[in-house]
Design a protein around this motif. Structure first.
Motif, PDB file in Angstrom:
ATOM      1  N   VAL A 225       0.881  -1.171   0.000  1.00  0.00           N
ATOM      2  CA  VAL A 225       0.000   0.000   0.000  1.00  0.00           C
ATOM      3  C   VAL A 225       0.914   1.215   0.000  1.00  0.00           C
ATOM      4  N   ASP A 226       0.865   1.981  -1.083  1.00  0.00           N
ATOM      5  CA  ASP A 226       1.799   3.103  -1.203  1.00  0.00           C
ATOM      6  C   ASP A 226       1.057   4.420  -1.149  1.00  0.00           C
ATOM      7  N   LEU A 227       1.410   5.225  -0.162  1.00  0.00           N
ATOM      8  CA  LEU A 227       0.805   6.553  -0.007  1.00  0.00           C
ATOM      9  C   LEU A 227       1.319   7.482  -1.099  1.00  0.00           C
ATOM     10  N   GLN A 228       0.422   8.236  -1.709  1.00  0.00           N
ATOM     11  CA  GLN A 228       0.819   9.186  -2.738  1.00  0.00           C
ATOM     12  C   GLN A 228       0.907  10.588  -2.119  1.00  0.00           C
ATOM     13  N   SER A 233      -3.909   6.506  -1.991  1.00  0.00           N
ATOM     14  CA  SER A 233      -2.995   5.356  -1.878  1.00  0.00           C
ATOM     15  C   SER A 233      -3.132   4.486  -3.114  1.00  0.00           C
ATOM     16  N   THR A 386      -0.208   9.138   9.167  1.00  0.00           N
ATOM     17  CA  THR A 386      -0.904   9.229   7.870  1.00  0.00           C
ATOM     18  C   THR A 386      -2.185  10.047   8.030  1.00  0.00           C
ATOM     19  N   GLN A 389      -5.246   6.758   6.059  1.00  0.00           N
ATOM     20  CA  GLN A 389      -5.237   5.309   6.319  1.00  0.00           C
ATOM     21  C   GLN A 389      -5.682   5.060   7.760  1.00  0.00           C
TER      22      GLN A 389
END
Ligand SMILES: Cc1cc2nc3c(=O)[nH]c(=O)nc-3n(C[C@H](O)[C@H](O)[C@H](O)COP(=O)(O)OP(=O)(O)OC[C@H]3O[C@@H](n4cnc5c(N)ncnc54)[C@H](O)[C@@H]3O)c2cc1C
Length: 473
Positions: A225-228, A233, A386, A389
């Motif tokens: 899961v990659d946070l932008q 995400s 975050t 999330q």
């Protein structure tokens, strides 16, 4: 170290032996490319969060629910099936946080049992739900005396948590509980249910009611899961990626596989449960559920008599041959050694008066993976550091007693754009559940769970590494 993900081909528990038609369901053949919210995990935490997000919501979000394996094959599909607070847990809470928090805990669990009933009635779920009492039975004198002393002090001081708890002394305890050699017992409120049926039928109702807003995908493990930068995400699976505004981790024991900063803060612990069946139902029926405390050198078994006269019982941790078989072990595809599993053979005949001639036999034994935390409470709320999330994970051995209010909290935080502290009291979730960097900084020196649902803890403070977002080792 390989990424922590649910292993394929888990052993089928008794609860999973009647598979639901949605077990390998996919709402669409392909994954959607975008959505508002992704929930990862289809156990009780994931499905009830979806329920609270969609329930009576005039503007329902578009939700994608991703499950690594078949529907609800994690801890929820393999647990003991009862919801209650152990007296030993209350004792620990009184000692560490005071009687007021013990009352809050008991109130929360009572509200959760009420909420189970309400949802089950409203949604017409057929899942063997029963409001009942539970016996916490002590087989050793030191535990019996310690708990009695704490209970007496609480009663004398008029502490609220004592109000719906009663003590059964040595004179009558064997007769009242039917447990051979019992020294004492406490009677506490409880409920029981078939957790897999609750979850799968609730999901079925949600999919019928919200076909355009809930997309369920089984056999779709999330690998990252990659946070932008724009706070959205990108969620990656072997079947493709999805861009989402919000992510909810309902991944319990497996949380650190996606959020590595939770390594050592939520970690897998393998437990064992079994299904015991008498040749013919024993009458009178055992109407209480049980926790049977064999003393500090051993641990506690949990036991749930089912309405058909059979028994689901688990525990026996002290029979596990070595630490590797359970501690940080997430493999529910392999059985425990046969000498461990044989603990359940003749269990009812050994432990309960009146079952000597029952012919009760071990129908099956299965492992299950719990998500343990050093301080024994789950982490609920916004993932620290975050904006977009959230998580509800680390329910130790007591998810049935903690999840509904945790799920309601996360859903309310998202629906009303609020923080954990803003909604916790209103929802009635224990404030100790709130996740935070401060809480993550507390690291355990040694965590050796004594029993399911209760651990002895010694906490020390360690440094936080701001570069890696990990506790420094
Ligand atoms: C043997 C045993 C007995 C227990 N007895 C009791 C009891 O009597 N009473 C009680 O209150 N509690 C009990 N518990 C604890 C209770 O079962 C759990 O606390 C509860 O079920 C946790 O629910 P959950 O939804 O958080 O986790 P789970 O039910 O484990 O669900 C998590 C889901 O997330 C999925 N997942 C994880 N990672 C990924 C990923 N990367 N991608 C996609 N999906 C992923 C998993 O496959 C799983 O389906 C017991 C547990 C065990 C193992």
């Amino acid at each position: 170290m390989p990424q922590l993900l649910p292993v394929p081909n888990p052993i089928v528990s008794h609860w999973l032996s009647e598979p639901h038609r949605l077990r390998d369901f996919r709402s669409t053949p392909e994954l959607p490319s975008e959505c508002d919210i992704i929930i990862i995990g289809s156990g009780m935490a994931g499905i009830t969060t979806a329920y609270f997000l969609l329930h009576e919501n005039p503007n329902p979000p578009n939700i994608v629910l991703l499950e690594a394996r078949e529907l609800c094959t994690g801890a929820t599909g393999r647990n003991g099936g009862h919801s209650k607070v152990l007296l030993s847990t209350i004792s620990r809470v009184v000692k560490d946080h005071g009687p007021g928090i013990a009352t809050e805990l008991q109130t929360m669990v009572q509200k959760i049992n009420d909420t189970f009933k309400q949802i089950i009635n409203e949604e017409k779920l057929d899942c063997e739900f029963e409001l009942r009492r539970s016996h916490d039975v002590q087989l050793e004198t030191p535990e019996s005396e310690q708990l009695k002393q704490m209970y007496d002090e609480g009663c004398k001081a008029g502490h609220e948590w004592t109000k719906d708890v009663s003590w059964i002394g040595p004179e009558h305890v064997e007769q009242v509980t039917s447990i051979k050699g019992a020294k004492s017992a406490f009677s506490v409120p409880a409920c029981s249910l078939w957790p897999y049926k609750f979850v799968s039928q609730l999901l079925s109702r949600l999919l019928e009611r919200h076909p355009d807003h809930l997309n369920f995908q089984t056999n779709t493990p999330v690998t990252s899961v990659d946070l932008q930068v724009d706070t959205s995400s990108v969620v990656t699976t072997p079947r493709g990626t999805i861009k989402t505004q919000k992510v909810i981790f309902a991944t319990n024991a497996y949380t650190s596989g996606l959020l590595p900063q939770f390594q050592d803060i939520i970690y897998p612990v393998r437990g064992m449960a079994s299904h015991l069946v008498p040749k013919t139902p024993v009458r009178p029926h055992l109407s209480n559920t049980y926790n049977i405390d064999y003393g500090s050198a051993k641990g506690v078994d949990y036991l749930n008599p089912r309405p058909d006269g059979s028994i689901v019982v688990g525990g026996a941790k002290w029979t596990f041959p070595d630490r590797e078989t359970w501690y940080k072990n997430s493999d529910d595809s392999k059985p425990f050694p046969s000498e461990v599993q044989s603990y359940w053979d003749g269990y009812m005949q050994r432990v309960f008066h009146g079952w000597e001639n029952s012919g009760a036999f071990t129908e099956r034994v299965w492992p299950g993976i719990q998500g343990y935390t050093p301080d024994s409470w789950p982490h609920v709320g916004r993932v620290p550091g975050t904006k977009s999330q959230w998580m509800l994970a680390g329910f130790n051995g007591g998810g049935n007693t903690m999840i509904l209010k945790s799920a309601e909290t996360v859903a309310k935080m998202i629906r009303e754009d609020k923080e954990f502290g803003d909604v916790a009291r209103e929802v009635g979730v224990l404030t100790l559940f709130g996740t935070s960097k401060e809480r993550m900084r507390k690291k355990i020196e040694e965590t050796l769970p004594r029993v399911d649902g209760d651990i002895s803890i010694r906490v020390k403070y360690t440094e936080w590494d701001t570069n890696t977002q990990h506790v420094k080792h």
